[in-house]
Design a protein around this motif. Structure first.
Motif: not given
Length: 397
Positions: A212, A218, A237, A239, A245, A249, A260
């Motif tokens: 991420i 992304v 990934g 996160w 990240g 999220r 996710l």
């Protein structure tokens, strides 16, 4: 290339440095080293392999792996310690009087000119991606990485790029020849599929697997799918590894059609998730032949890839390419309507031809043997000037 009489009395000594070690856990170089070691007894019985590993990553330190000797250094292979880790590995290998050293990455390239002169070993360097161009590097760090690339290209006996786009960069920047040897992806097919993670996933989802990071686009991918609640997305990934990240999220994780997921390292679970995906989205904009893309090509007929030279070279221009959120959204809509798609079987055909580990390993072993032949013949020059040659014998256009 056949073996000569002298090779029957002494095996070629090959050292591999620059990876975390084996068995591989997660990372392109580690997967490469593991497959070279696994395939060497069958494809290169004339070679004796020694692999340099990080003791920090292996509390239980085996002495060998598929016949390859393992040597451990008390440093981390990545992060701030990667430079001394690679330099000490190179020193240990050269002073052990190996015939050829395969250097993975350019972290310790500052030492290549010295140990090329001190030892009799041939040094072959895989320069990895064009690391200094990544967004995360600035100022002094970027300058050091670019210097390391230059030193590796100009002072190694041979240079490897994993992608024709990188090979062209090496040629144009440093005026030296460059072998193109990609990564394999068929290891992703090996395990039995484990459906343990499928119960919580919807039917007909798109899939993306990446670190991420901004350079993997992304946010662009999430924004395109956020506007299409009828098309579920599974994006796997790390996160929690960065503010970037975590923020993504928090923003997109509440949408019920976006899944996710944290990293999944179990290859059986990943195989099941890949097999059930409708298509694959690859947002990487930097690097070279990306492992996640060549793995995806083993499974997915339709691949949507960010439009950059690396991805075009990897897929031989056969993927569906996007440059922004609107482009990606249009491709998603076209796939749903059945009006666009990659050629049936095209990605798999390329993967079988170029990204099988048996093919990749043969190319590495062929180059290593050539280096040894040159060493015994007393040839002292480094990479030849001119256009890069692909290790499979196909000239780059």
């Amino acid at each position: 290339m056949g073996t000569s009489g002298s090779r029957s009395t002494r095996r070629l000594r090959l050292a591999i440095i620059g990876s975390v070690g084996v068995p591989g856990r997660y990372g392109g170089f580690e997967t490469l080293v593991e497959n070279l070691a696994t395939l060497a007894p069958g494809l290169a019985p004339d070679m004796e392999l020694t692999i340099y590993c990080s003791a920090r990553a292996y509390p239980q330190r085996a002495a060998s792996f598929h016949g390859a000797k393992l040597r451990y250094l008390p440093l981390n292979a990545n992060g701030a310690q990667s430079i001394p880790y690679d330099i000490l590995s190179l020193a240990w290998a050269v002073l052990s009087r190996v015939d050829v050293v395969l250097v993975l990455g350019v972290s310790g390239a500052v030492a290549i000119p010295l140990f090329r002169r001190l030892g009799g070993a041939r040094i072959v360097t895989n320069v990895d991606g064009i690391e200094w161009k990544r967004e995360k590097w600035r100022g002094l760090s970027r300058w050091i990485l670019r210097l390391s690339e230059r030193l590796a290209a100009r002072h190694s006996h041979a240079v490897i790029a994993d992608n024709d786009h990188i090979a062209a960069h090496i040629r144009e920047s440093y005026g030296v020849d460059c072998e193109t040897i990609a990564y394999g992806g068929d290891h992703a097919l090996a395990p039995e599929a484990d459906p343990a993670r499928l119960a919580d996933l919807p039917a007909g989802y798109a899939l993306s697997i990446c670190r991420i990071e901004p350079e993997n686009n992304v946010r662009m991918i999430l924004e395109a799918f956020a506007q299409r609640p009828g098309v579920p997305l599974v994006l796997i990934g790390n996160w929690a590894a960065s503010d970037y990240g975590r923020a993504l999220r928090d923003r997109f994780g509440t949408l019920r059609h976006l899944f996710l997921l944290d990293p999944i390292y179990d290859l059986g679970q990943l195989k099941a998730i890949r097999e059930q995906a409708r298509f694959y989205v690859h947002g990487h904009s930097a690097g070279g032949t990306n492992p996640s893309l060549v793995e995806a090509m083993q499974f997915h007929e339709d691949i949507l890839a960010f439009d950059c030279g690396f991805n075009r070279a990897t897929t031989e221009n056969g993927a569906l390419f996007f440059q922004n959120c609107d482009d990606l959204g249009a491709l998603i809509d076209a796939l749903r309507a059945g009006t666009r798609g990659c050629g049936a079987g095209a990605m798999k055909e390329i993967a079988d031809r170029r990204y099988a580990w048996s093919v990749v390993a043969q190319q590495y072993f062929r180059l290593v043997r050539r280096m040894w032949d040159e060493k015994r013949a007393g040839i002292t020059s480094g990479p030849q000037k001119g256009y890069p040659r692909r290790a499979d014998g196909i000239e780059k256009e």
